[in-house]
Design an enzyme around this catalytic site. Structure first.
Site, PDB file in Angstrom:
ATOM      1  N   LYS A 168      31.976  39.314  43.138  1.00 15.22           N
ATOM      2  CA  LYS A 168      31.157  40.076  42.195  1.00 15.22           C
ATOM      3  C   LYS A 168      29.718  40.186  42.699  1.00 15.22           C
ATOM      4  CE  LYS A 168      34.104  38.900  38.286  1.00 15.22           C
ATOM      5  NZ  LYS A 168      34.364  38.062  37.101  1.00 15.22           N
ATOM      6  N   GLN A 194      31.573  33.260  33.996  1.00 14.52           N
ATOM      7  CA  GLN A 194      32.941  33.268  34.519  1.00 14.52           C
ATOM      8  C   GLN A 194      33.826  32.330  33.689  1.00 14.52           C
ATOM      9  OE1 GLN A 194      33.974  35.377  36.854  1.00 14.52           O
ATOM     10  NE2 GLN A 194      36.059  34.604  36.856  1.00 14.52           N
ATOM     11  N   ASP A 248      30.625  42.176  30.513  1.00  9.91           N
ATOM     12  CA  ASP A 248      32.055  41.831  30.537  1.00  9.91           C
ATOM     13  C   ASP A 248      32.791  42.455  29.344  1.00  9.91           C
ATOM     14  OD1 ASP A 248      33.409  40.418  32.500  1.00  9.91           O
ATOM     15  OD2 ASP A 248      32.637  38.464  31.872  1.00  9.91           O
TER      16      ASP A 248
END
Ligand code: GUN
Length: 281
Positions: free
Chosen positions: A53, A97, A120
């Site tokens: 990412k 995460q 997200d």
């Protein structure tokens, strides 16, 4: 019939070129889109994901910071970091995460992220926006699947889409996105009694279970579009999806491979969301 492959790497390249172009345009105005990625603990898969990412951000000209914390980080300390990033003007997107260590309440952490920086799309405000058709960030994996359908010019209106898996990250938001495009949607899960009866009716199948060979050729209507969200390892340790790719390719009209399908698209949509978070300012 041999299915046409939907190439997630090629589509990602196209979309990322547009991200780079728009990022340059923002930079001229003095704004560099910035993503903060927080990793707690040393889960090996998570380490690979966050590295990819951060690298994708750099490759497209976005600013990114990776914060690595030990497994022992307290929930309070993590919430404090999120508060600081919420207030940080150089950061437009915040990604924590998952999974988090068990002593940390993941939902509480997600809810602490400002919805304006929730790239997200996991915050309840983002989920509510998707459900009601209001503007907000869409979770990156199902968003990437929608872009793949769009790339083949597929008109979902009146089509039957069958989703395997009901997670908050993929299955449920996928259903809402397909519904928004006027598909008839069925969500199947571990308690579904006759999965094959469902999938055989499907014009579009999205497999997001996390188990190899969940979808085999006998379960697919000829010509159907098959999107494979799975990320598993086969007996030789090679990356594979939820779909029996060889078999299903003989029946489906379109299919996404693993690797090189949904995976790169997920990261691409994270870049798109981060860029849009910066553009909205
Ligand atoms: N863990 C597995 N997939 C994801 C994702 O898309 N976002 C975050 N934050 N964690 C994940």
């Amino acid at each position: 019939m041999t299915a046409q492959k939907i190439d997630g790497n090629a589509l990602s390249q196209q979309l990322r070129a547009d991200v780079t172009r728009r990022t340059m345009a923002l930079k001229v105005k003095g704004i560099t889109p910035g993503l903060a990625v927080i990793l707690v603990g040393d889960n090996p898969a998570s380490q690979v994901y966050v590295r990819n990412k951060v690298k994708a951000c750099q490759d497209s000209g976005l600013h990114s910071v990776l914060e690595k914390h030990p497994d022992s980080l307290s929930e309070a300390a993590l919430l404090e970091r999120i508060e600081a990033l919420n207030a940080d003007k150089t950061i437009h997107g915040i990604l924590v995460q998952l999974p988090l260590p068990s002593h940390i309440d993941a939902q509480k952490v997600i809810e602490a992220i400002s919805p304006a920086k929730d790239v997200d799309g996991f915050h309840i405000a983002s989920a509510g926006a998707l459900m009601t058709g209001m503007p907000g960030f869409w979770p990156c994996t199902p968003y990437g699947c929608m872009k793949m359908l769009e790339s083949i010019g597929y008109d979902l209106k009146g089509k039957h889409a069958v989703i395997l898996g009901r997670s908050n990250i993929v299955g449920k938001p996928m259903a809402l996105m397909l519904l928004q495009k006027n598909a008839t949607v069925t969500i199947c899960h571990s308690a579904t009694t006759d999965l094959k009866a469902m999938t055989l009716q499907a014009d579009v199948i999205v497999a997001a279970v996390g188990k190899r060979n969940v979808l085999t050729s006998d379960m697919v209507k000829p010509g159907a579009v098959v999107i494979d969200v799975g990320m598993n390892r086969n007996d030789e340790g090679k990356l594979c999806g939820d779909v029996d790719f060889e078999g299903v390719s003989q029946v489906a009209g379109y299919i996404t491979p693993v690797p090189g399908g949904v995976g790169p698209m997920t990261i691409t949509m994270l870049l798109v969301n981060t860029l849009e978070a910066a553009e909205r300012i």
